[in-house]
Design an enzyme around this catalytic site. Structure first.
Site, PDB file in Angstrom:
ATOM      1  N   LYS A  13     -24.455  14.468 -11.647  1.00 14.23           N
ATOM      2  CA  LYS A  13     -25.519  13.567 -11.201  1.00 14.23           C
ATOM      3  C   LYS A  13     -26.494  14.243 -10.239  1.00 14.23           C
ATOM      4  O   LYS A  13     -27.687  13.966 -10.287  1.00 14.23           O
ATOM      5  CB  LYS A  13     -24.963  12.265 -10.615  1.00 14.23           C
ATOM      6  CG  LYS A  13     -24.076  12.433  -9.409  1.00 14.23           C
ATOM      7  CD  LYS A  13     -23.536  11.081  -8.990  1.00 14.23           C
ATOM      8  CE  LYS A  13     -22.714  11.137  -7.725  1.00 14.23           C
ATOM      9  NZ  LYS A  13     -21.862  12.317  -7.513  1.00 14.23           N
ATOM     10  N   ARG A  88     -22.134   4.176  -2.491  1.00 13.68           N
ATOM     11  CA  ARG A  88     -20.810   4.542  -2.995  1.00 13.68           C
ATOM     12  C   ARG A  88     -19.801   3.423  -2.771  1.00 13.68           C
ATOM     13  O   ARG A  88     -18.643   3.557  -3.162  1.00 13.68           O
ATOM     14  CB  ARG A  88     -20.326   5.775  -2.257  1.00 13.68           C
ATOM     15  CG  ARG A  88     -20.458   7.072  -3.049  1.00 13.68           C
ATOM     16  CD  ARG A  88     -19.967   8.171  -2.151  1.00 13.68           C
ATOM     17  NE  ARG A  88     -19.528   9.346  -2.827  1.00 13.68           N
ATOM     18  CZ  ARG A  88     -20.258  10.464  -2.901  1.00 13.68           C
ATOM     19  NH1 ARG A  88     -21.478  10.509  -2.432  1.00 13.68           N
ATOM     20  NH2 ARG A  88     -19.742  11.525  -3.477  1.00 13.68           N
ATOM     21  N   ARG A 127     -17.655  25.187 -10.116  1.00  9.58           N
ATOM     22  CA  ARG A 127     -18.968  24.960  -9.518  1.00  9.58           C
ATOM     23  C   ARG A 127     -19.203  25.887  -8.327  1.00  9.58           C
ATOM     24  O   ARG A 127     -18.297  26.114  -7.531  1.00  9.58           O
ATOM     25  CB  ARG A 127     -19.066  23.497  -9.062  1.00  9.58           C
ATOM     26  CG  ARG A 127     -20.330  23.178  -8.289  1.00  9.58           C
ATOM     27  CD  ARG A 127     -20.646  21.728  -8.305  1.00  9.58           C
ATOM     28  NE  ARG A 127     -19.957  20.973  -7.275  1.00  9.58           N
ATOM     29  CZ  ARG A 127     -20.185  19.693  -7.028  1.00  9.58           C
ATOM     30  NH1 ARG A 127     -21.049  19.025  -7.769  1.00  9.58           N
ATOM     31  NH2 ARG A 127     -19.525  19.062  -6.088  1.00  9.58           N
ATOM     32  N   ARG A 160     -17.902  24.824  -2.672  1.00 11.08           N
ATOM     33  CA  ARG A 160     -17.947  23.790  -1.637  1.00 11.08           C
ATOM     34  C   ARG A 160     -16.538  23.518  -1.138  1.00 11.08           C
ATOM     35  O   ARG A 160     -15.608  23.459  -1.935  1.00 11.08           O
ATOM     36  CB  ARG A 160     -18.545  22.516  -2.232  1.00 11.08           C
ATOM     37  CG  ARG A 160     -19.909  22.195  -1.678  1.00 11.08           C
ATOM     38  CD  ARG A 160     -20.550  21.080  -2.410  1.00 11.08           C
ATOM     39  NE  ARG A 160     -19.818  19.822  -2.295  1.00 11.08           N
ATOM     40  CZ  ARG A 160     -20.242  18.684  -2.806  1.00 11.08           C
ATOM     41  NH1 ARG A 160     -21.385  18.642  -3.459  1.00 11.08           N
ATOM     42  NH2 ARG A 160     -19.540  17.587  -2.677  1.00 11.08           N
ATOM     43  N   ARG A 171     -10.872  12.834  -3.848  1.00  7.92           N
ATOM     44  CA  ARG A 171     -12.209  12.284  -4.123  1.00  7.92           C
ATOM     45  C   ARG A 171     -12.203  11.407  -5.372  1.00  7.92           C
ATOM     46  O   ARG A 171     -12.905  10.394  -5.433  1.00  7.92           O
ATOM     47  CB  ARG A 171     -13.224  13.425  -4.289  1.00  7.92           C
ATOM     48  CG  ARG A 171     -13.548  14.107  -2.963  1.00  7.92           C
ATOM     49  CD  ARG A 171     -14.250  15.425  -3.165  1.00  7.92           C
ATOM     50  NE  ARG A 171     -15.594  15.302  -3.689  1.00  7.92           N
ATOM     51  CZ  ARG A 171     -16.256  16.287  -4.286  1.00  7.92           C
ATOM     52  NH1 ARG A 171     -15.689  17.469  -4.453  1.00  7.92           N
ATOM     53  NH2 ARG A 171     -17.467  16.101  -4.726  1.00  7.92           N
TER      54      ARG A 171
HETATM   55  P1  AMP Z   1     -21.459  14.453  -2.562  1.00  7.20           P
HETATM   56  O1  AMP Z   1     -22.253  15.651  -2.184  1.00  7.20           O
HETATM   57  O2  AMP Z   1     -22.334  13.304  -2.996  1.00  7.20           O
HETATM   58  O3  AMP Z   1     -20.371  14.757  -3.559  1.00  7.20           O
HETATM   59  O4  AMP Z   1     -20.731  13.950  -1.223  1.00  7.20           O
HETATM   60  C1  AMP Z   1     -19.803  14.775  -0.550  1.00  7.20           C
HETATM   61  C2  AMP Z   1     -19.042  13.954   0.473  1.00  7.20           C
HETATM   62  O5  AMP Z   1     -19.965  13.391   1.436  1.00  7.20           O
HETATM   63  C3  AMP Z   1     -18.274  12.759  -0.069  1.00  7.20           C
HETATM   64  O6  AMP Z   1     -16.986  13.125  -0.560  1.00  7.20           O
HETATM   65  C4  AMP Z   1     -18.183  11.877   1.175  1.00  7.20           C
HETATM   66  O7  AMP Z   1     -17.193  12.354   2.071  1.00  7.20           O
HETATM   67  C5  AMP Z   1     -19.551  12.090   1.827  1.00  7.20           C
HETATM   68  N1  AMP Z   1     -20.560  11.114   1.330  1.00  7.20           N
HETATM   69  C6  AMP Z   1     -21.687  11.404   0.630  1.00  7.20           C
HETATM   70  N2  AMP Z   1     -22.363  10.287   0.332  1.00  7.20           N
HETATM   71  C7  AMP Z   1     -21.642   9.259   0.851  1.00  7.20           C
HETATM   72  C8  AMP Z   1     -21.794   7.849   0.850  1.00  7.20           C
HETATM   73  N3  AMP Z   1     -22.828   7.253   0.234  1.00  7.20           N
HETATM   74  N4  AMP Z   1     -20.855   7.098   1.484  1.00  7.20           N
HETATM   75  C9  AMP Z   1     -19.808   7.682   2.099  1.00  7.20           C
HETATM   76  N5  AMP Z   1     -19.576   8.996   2.109  1.00  7.20           N
HETATM   77  C10 AMP Z   1     -20.494   9.795   1.500  1.00  7.20           C
END
Ligand code: AMP
Length: 218
Positions: A13, A88, A127, A160, A171
């Site tokens: 995404k 989320r 990744r 990451r 996750r």
């Molecule tokens: P992402 O880069 O979108 O995969 O996000 C990495 C991490 O950031 C997630 O596993 C959460 O710990 C935190 N995170 C990102 N967006 C959110 C959100 N909308 N609500 C809560 N935690 C978030």
């Protein structure tokens, strides 16, 4: 257009949100990127978010929601935006609706990019991310031109920290419990569009653009 890109970690995404954002001239807003940036700069926000992110858990709604709201009301979002990784949780989705209502606007479409669990685990282990420009690569399907180095910035690519297998598992559990219910939520609003995210990047992009044209006609 005001769009959300929804899907499991590793669904692509983020990559697609960037590509669609570039094509439509819309800012791509990733709460994950904003939080990682805050951690890198060791701000108060970063300090709050780090332990949750390292554990693969969600950062609490009362931290993320104001953060997203502040970004959405910025000038460059006037003509629209693409939200990647936000909302989320149901509380975030309802909070977002309230923010948009106050601004007299609404979401146009939610792209749900669906990918099987096994594909997610495989993709995340392969990744790599550029710490500078945030470009993402896959060592098998979308490798950098020079091994281990970003094509654009010439900076060393990284895995990451939350893409480690044990964190990926956490996750996925969080995703199923907290984020998957949003599919039904947006379906009930009549704006959900399902995308098969397992194909090649260009093909997934084409189906998203096709769905967007249809959403525009409605
Ligand atoms: P992402 O880069 O979108 O995969 O996000 C990495 C991490 O950031 C997630 O596993 C959460 O710990 C935190 N995170 C990102 N967006 C959110 C959100 N909308 N609500 C809560 N935690 C978030």
């Amino acid at each position: 257009m005001r769009l959300i890109f929804l899907g499991p970690p590793g669904s692509g995404k983020g990559t697609q949100a960037r590509m669609v954002g570039d094509r439509l001239g819309l800012p791509q807003i990733s709460t994950g990127d904003i939080l990682r940036e805050a951690i890198a700069r060791d701000t108060d926000l970063g300090k709050k978010a780090k332990s949750y992110m390292d554990a693969g858990e969600l950062v609490p709604d009362d931290v993320v929601l104001p953060l997203a709201e502040r970004r959405i009301v910025e000038k460059d979002c006037k003509k629209g935006f693409i939200l990647d990784g936000f909302p989320r949780t149901l509380a975030q989705a309802i909070g977002l609706e309230e923010v948009l209502q106050r601004q007299g606007c609404a979401l146009d479409a939610v792209m749900f990019i669906d990918v099987d669990d096994a594909v997610v685990v495989e993709r995340l282990s392969r990744r790599r991310v550029c710490p500078k420009c945030k470009a993402m690569y896959n060592l098998d399907t979308d490798p950098p031109k020079r091994e281990g180095v970003c094509d654009r910035c010439q900076v060393a690519l990284e895995l990451r920290s939350d893409d480690k297998p044990e964190t990926v598992k956490a996750r996925m559990i969080v995703y199923r419990k907290n984020t998957l219910p949003l599919v039904e939520f947006y379906e009930s609003r009549g704006i959900l569009r399902r995308i098969d995210g397992e194909g090649e990047i260009g093909r997934v992009f084409d189906s998203i653009m096709g769905e967007l044209s249809e959403a525009r006609r409605n």
